[in-house]
Write a protein that holds these residues in place. Structure first.
Motif, mmCIF file in Angstrom:
data_model
loop_
_atom_site.group_PDB
_atom_site.id
_atom_site.type_symbol
_atom_site.label_atom_id
_atom_site.label_comp_id
_atom_site.label_asym_id
_atom_site.label_seq_id
_atom_site.Cartn_x
_atom_site.Cartn_y
_atom_site.Cartn_z
ATOM 1 N N ASP A 150 0.946 -1.209 -0.013
ATOM 2 C CA ASP A 150 0.102 -0.039 -0.088
ATOM 3 C C ASP A 150 0.831 1.309 0.087
ATOM 4 O O ASP A 150 1.633 1.491 1.055
ATOM 5 N N ILE A 178 3.173 7.690 4.142
ATOM 6 C CA ILE A 178 2.811 8.270 5.312
ATOM 7 C C ILE A 178 3.727 7.819 6.444
ATOM 8 O O ILE A 178 4.140 8.734 7.217
ATOM 9 N N SER A 179 3.975 6.630 6.663
ATOM 10 C CA SER A 179 4.471 6.003 7.620
ATOM 11 C C SER A 179 6.307 6.445 7.577
ATOM 12 O O SER A 179 6.903 6.778 8.498
ATOM 13 N N ILE A 187 -1.755 15.101 8.403
ATOM 14 C CA ILE A 187 -1.578 13.508 7.965
ATOM 15 C C ILE A 187 -2.704 13.303 7.181
ATOM 16 O O ILE A 187 -2.978 12.589 6.302
ATOM 17 N N GLU A 188 -3.974 13.640 7.745
ATOM 18 C CA GLU A 188 -5.479 13.288 7.003
ATOM 19 C C GLU A 188 -5.434 13.916 5.869
ATOM 20 O O GLU A 188 -5.736 13.333 4.584
ATOM 21 N N LEU A 229 -2.751 12.194 -1.181
ATOM 22 C CA LEU A 229 -2.077 10.791 -1.710
ATOM 23 C C LEU A 229 -3.052 9.785 -2.385
ATOM 24 O O LEU A 229 -2.932 9.285 -3.235
ATOM 25 N N ARG A 230 -4.281 9.253 -1.922
ATOM 26 C CA ARG A 230 -5.079 8.574 -2.450
ATOM 27 C C ARG A 230 -5.530 8.866 -3.648
ATOM 28 O O ARG A 230 -5.676 8.170 -4.525
ATOM 29 N N VAL A 262 0.225 4.482 -0.164
ATOM 30 C CA VAL A 262 0.014 5.493 0.673
ATOM 31 C C VAL A 262 0.450 5.524 2.124
ATOM 32 O O VAL A 262 1.125 6.184 2.735
ATOM 33 N N GLU A 263 0.322 4.294 2.771
ATOM 34 C CA GLU A 263 0.354 4.210 4.261
ATOM 35 C C GLU A 263 1.974 4.006 4.451
ATOM 36 O O GLU A 263 2.781 4.599 5.287
ATOM 37 N N ARG A 272 -3.025 11.996 3.613
ATOM 38 C CA ARG A 272 -3.689 10.647 2.968
ATOM 39 C C ARG A 272 -4.732 10.774 2.018
ATOM 40 O O ARG A 272 -4.462 10.088 1.013
ATOM 41 N N SER A 273 -5.586 11.710 2.107
ATOM 42 C CA SER A 273 -6.613 11.980 1.180
ATOM 43 C C SER A 273 -6.028 12.523 -0.406
ATOM 44 O O SER A 273 -6.220 11.947 -1.243
#
Lengths: 336, 287
Positions: free
Chosen positions: A38, A44-45, A58-59, A65-66, A40-41, A62-63
Motif C-alpha cells: 500500500d 505516510i509512515s 496527515i489526514e 495521496l489517495r 499511501v500508508e 492521506r486524502s
C-alpha cells in the motif's frame, strides 16, 4: 521542401510527441498500480517516522495521496483523475518538504539540469563530431590517431567512476574547483555578476565529466561515418579534379556524414535525464536528478512521480524541437 | 563459426584484446563456484586487510574476501547482462523482422511505439519502479523490466535490414512457394540478421550492466545480491575511499571497465567483420 509536405511532417511529429507522452505517463500509472504494497500508508509512515506531524496534516496528506495514486473511486475514475492531475501539473504537496507543492520544487530544479546538461551535451557533440570528422578524413595524423585510442578506452568507462576520479583529482589532490553544489552558498540567487560566475565555476567539474564521456562516442561515430563517405566516388572524383582539401572536407564529406550524427544528438538530448541523475548525485548539483534521488530516499511519492513526468515531457519536447527544426536547416533530410 | 572465430583472432587486434578481457572476466566469474563460503555471509575473514598472498584482493570492512566477493558479483552482473540481452534480442528480432517485412500500417504502428521507447527517459522510470517495489525488487525482475525497455533501438536496425531483404528475389520465390509469413521470417530472413544481432547483443549488455551499476550505486536495486554495482554501493556506505580501503572500490571498478572495454571491442570488431569493405581493409593490412 514544399510547405505542405513540411506541414504534414510536422503534424506527424506532433502526433508522435503526443504518443510518447501518452505512453510514458501510462507506464508511470501502470508501474504505480502494479505494486503489491500500500503506497499511501508506506509514504505516510515514512514521513511520520521522523517527527510529529499534526493529525489534520496527515489526514490531508492521506486524502491527497489517495487521489494522486488514483485509489479512490472506480478504476475508470481513478485513471481519469490521475490524468486530470497530470494535465494540471498538480502533484500535490511534497511530503519531504511539506507543504511546498511538488511543482514548485520541480520548477526550481529544472533550470539547473537543463542548463548543465544541454550545454555539456552540445559541447561534447560539437567537439566529438568535428574531431571525429577530421580523424576520419585524415587517417595519417598522429594526434588524431592517438585521440582515437584514448576515445576507445575512455568511451566505455562507467560515468560514475570518471566523475569520482575528477572529484579526487580536483577536490583533494589539487583543490582548485568547488566539488559540490550549484553556486556558492552565501550568494543570493539573483542575476548578479558574482552569482553567474559562481554558477559557471560550480558547473565546470560536472560539465567536464559529462563532456569527457560524451566526446569519445561522438568522435568514434563520426570517424566511422566519415571514413565510409571518403571512399565514395564523388569524393574521389573531387580529389582528382583538384578541389581544395578543406572544401572537400567541409562541404562534401562532413555535411553528408552529419545527418546520422544530428539524429544521434536528438536521441542523446532525449537521454539527458538519464545522465542527470548520477552526475547531480555525485556533484551535489541542485537539479532534477538530485531531487529524484532524495525523493526516493525520503519516500516522497508525489515528488518521484512529478520528476518522472517532467522528464518524459522535457525529453519529448527536446526531440520534437530538433525533429521540427532539422528539415528547415538541411533540405537534404528526407521527410518520410 | 569456428572459421569466423579463427579469422577474427588472426586478423583483428581489437577482437583479440576484447576476447582476452572478456575471457579473463568470465574465468573469474566461473571461480565463484569454488568459493570457500557463501557470498552473502559477512565477517567470515578479518576486515580491512590490504591485498596479500592469503587474500589476493584484500578484504572488505564487512569481513568479506574481495576476490570471492568479486567473482560472485561478476557472475551475477554478467548473468544479469545476458538475461537482459537475450530477452530484449527476442523482442527486437520479432518486432524488427515483422515490421520490416509487413510494411503498411503494422509497420507504422510498431515503429511509433518503437520511437517512443527510444526517447522515453528510462532511468526515472526504473527509479519509479524501484520506489514502488522496494524490497520486493529482485534482480530477475529488474532484468525483465530492462529487457522490456531496451529493445527499441536494435529493432529499428533489424527492421532496416528486413526491408531490404523483403525486396530481394528469394523472398518472392519463397512467398510463391507457399511459405507463411512466420516461415519466411524464421527460415529465410533470420540468418541474414543474425550477425547484427550478435554485435547488438554486446552493446545491449554494456548498456544494461551500466544502468544496473548506476542504479546499484545509488542503492536502487536489490543490494543484498552481490553485483558489481552493489559492491561499490557497500564500499561507499562504509566510506571505503576515505578510510583508505581503496582495494574495495578499485577491483570492482577495474573489473567493470574490463567488461565494458572487452564487450565494446568485441562489438566493434564484429561490426567491422560484418561490413565487408572494412574487412577487406583489415585483412589487407595484416598480410
Amino acid at each position: 521542401m514544399g510547405k505542405r509536405r513540411y506541414l504534414a511532417y510536422a503534424i506527424r511529429r506532433l502526433a508522435q510527441f503526443a504518443l510518447v507522452v501518452f505512453i510514458g505517463v501510462n507506464l508511470a500509472y501502470v508501474i504505480t498500480h502494479a505494486t503489491p504494497i500500500d503506497p499511501v500508508e508506506q509514504s505516510i509512515s515514512a514521513v511520520t517516522y521522523y517527527g510529529n506531524t499534526a493529525p489534520a496534516a496527515i489526514e490531508q496528506m492521506r486524502s491527497s495521496l489517495r487521489e494522486l495514486y488514483g485509489l479512490s473511486g472506480s478504476p475508470v475514475e481513478q485513471y481519469l483523475v490521475f490524468w486530470k492531475r497530470i494535465l494540471r501539473a498538480d502533484f500535490g504537496p511534497s511530503l519531504s518538504a511539506f507543504p511546498t507543492p511538488v511543482s514548485t520544487l520541480v520548477t526550481r530544479a529544472l533550470p539547473w539540469t537543463v542548463g548543465l546538461l544541454t550545454v555539456s551535451t552540445i559541447v561534447a557533440w560539437g567537439l566529438g563530431t568535428l574531431l571525429g570528422g577530421l580523424a576520419g578524413y585524415d587517417r595519417t595524423n598522429r594526434g588524431l590517431k592517438l585521440m582515437g585510442v584514448v576515445a576507445m578506452g575512455l568511451h566505455p568507462i562507467p560515468y560514475y567512476i570518471l566523475a569520482l576520479l575528477l572529484l579526487i583529482v580536483f577536490g583533494f589532490l589539487w583543490p582548485v574547483l568547488p566539488i559540490s553544489g550549484g553556486s556558492a552558498m552565501n550568494l543570493p540567487q539573483t542575476l548578479s555578476v558574482d552569482f553567474v560566475l559562481s554558477v559557471l565555476l560550480h558547473a565546470i567539474l560536472p560539465a567536464l565529466s559529462l563532456i569527457l564521456i560524451g566526446v569519445g562516442s561522438w568522435f568514434l561515430g563520426m570517424r566511422a561515418l566519415v571514413s565510409n563517405v571518403v571512399t565514395e566516388d564523388y569524393v574521389v572524383y573531387a580529389e582528382l579534379a583538384g578541389v581544395q582539401p578543406w572544401r572537400i572536407l567541409s562541404s562534401y564529406v562532413m555535411r553528408n556524414a552529419l545527418v546520422p550524427q544530428v539524429t544521434g544528438l536528438a536521441i542523446s538530448l532525449g537521454g539527458i535525464f538519464n545522465g542527470a541523475v548520477i552526475t547531480e548525485k555525485v556533484f551535489g548539483y541542485p537539479g532534477l536528478g538530485s531531487l529524484l534521488v532524495d525523493a526516493v530516499y525520503a519516500g516522497d511519492y508525489g515528488l518521484v512521480l512529478g520528476v518522472t513526468t517532467v522528464s518524459i515531457l522535457g525529453v519529448s519536447v527536446a526531440v520534437l524541437a530538433i525533429d521540427l527544426l532539422y528539415p528547415l536547416l538541411d533540405p537534404r533530410v528526407k521527410v518520410r | 563459426m569456428t572459421a569466423i572465430l579463427r579469422d577474427l583472432l588472426r586478423h583483428n587486434a581489437e577482437f583479440r584484446i576484447g576476447a582476452v578481457l572478456v575471457g579473463a572476466v568470465l574465468l573469474l566469474s566461473v571461480l565463484a563456484s569454488f568459493s570457500p563460503y557463501p557470498p552473502q555471509d559477512v565477517y567470515v575473514v578479518p576486515p580491512d586487510l590490504p591485498p596479500s598472498p592469503s587474500h589476493w584482493f584484500g578484504t572488505t570492512s564487512r569481513g568479506q574476501d574481495v576476490f570471492w566477493q568479486l567473482s560472485f558479483a561478476l557472475r551475477n552482473t554478467l548473468l544479469f547482462g545476458c538475461t537482459v540481452a537475450l530477452i530484449s534480442r527476442l523482442l527486437a528480432l520479432a518486432i524488427g523482422l515483422l515490421s520490416g517485412y509487413s510494411g503498411g500500417w503494422i509497420d507504422r504502428a510498431l515503429m511509433s511505439v518503437n520511437d517512443t521507447f527510444i526517447v522515453i527517459p528510462l532511468l526515472p522510470l526504473l527509479v519509479l519502479f524501484y520506489f514502488v517495489m522496494r524490497d520486493r525488487m529482485s534482480w530477475l525482475m529488474l532484468a525483465l523490466i530492462m529487457a522490456c525497455l531496451g529493445w527499441a533501438y536494435d529493432a529499428r536496425l533489424i527492421r532496416s535490414v528486413a526491408m531490404s531483404l523483403k525486396s530481394r528475389e528469394f523472398t518472392e520465390t519463397s512467398l510463391f512457394s507457399g511459405m507463411t509469413t512466420r516461415e519466411i521470417l524464421v527460415q529465410e530472413h533470420l540468418p541474414y540478421v543474425l550477425p547484427i544481432v550478435f554485435s547488438t547483443t554486446m552493446n545491449n549488455m554494456v548498456w544494461s550492466i551500466g544502468l544496473e551499476v548506476t542504479l546499484a550505486v545509488l542503492g536502487f536495486t536489490d543490494i543484498n545480491t552481490p553485483t558489481i554495482g552493489g559492491m561499490i554501493y557497500w564500499a561507499n556506505q562504509h566510506t571505503a575511499m576515505v578510510a583508505g580501503v581503496w582495494w574495495w572500490i578499485a577491483f570492482p571498478t577495474i573489473a567493470v571497465i574490463m567488461i565494458f572495454i572487452g564487450l565494446f571491442l568485441l562489438a566493434v570488431s564484429m561490426n567491422d567483420y560484418i561490413d565487408p569493405r572494412s574487412r577487406l581493409r583489415s585483412v589487407g593490412r595484416a598480410s
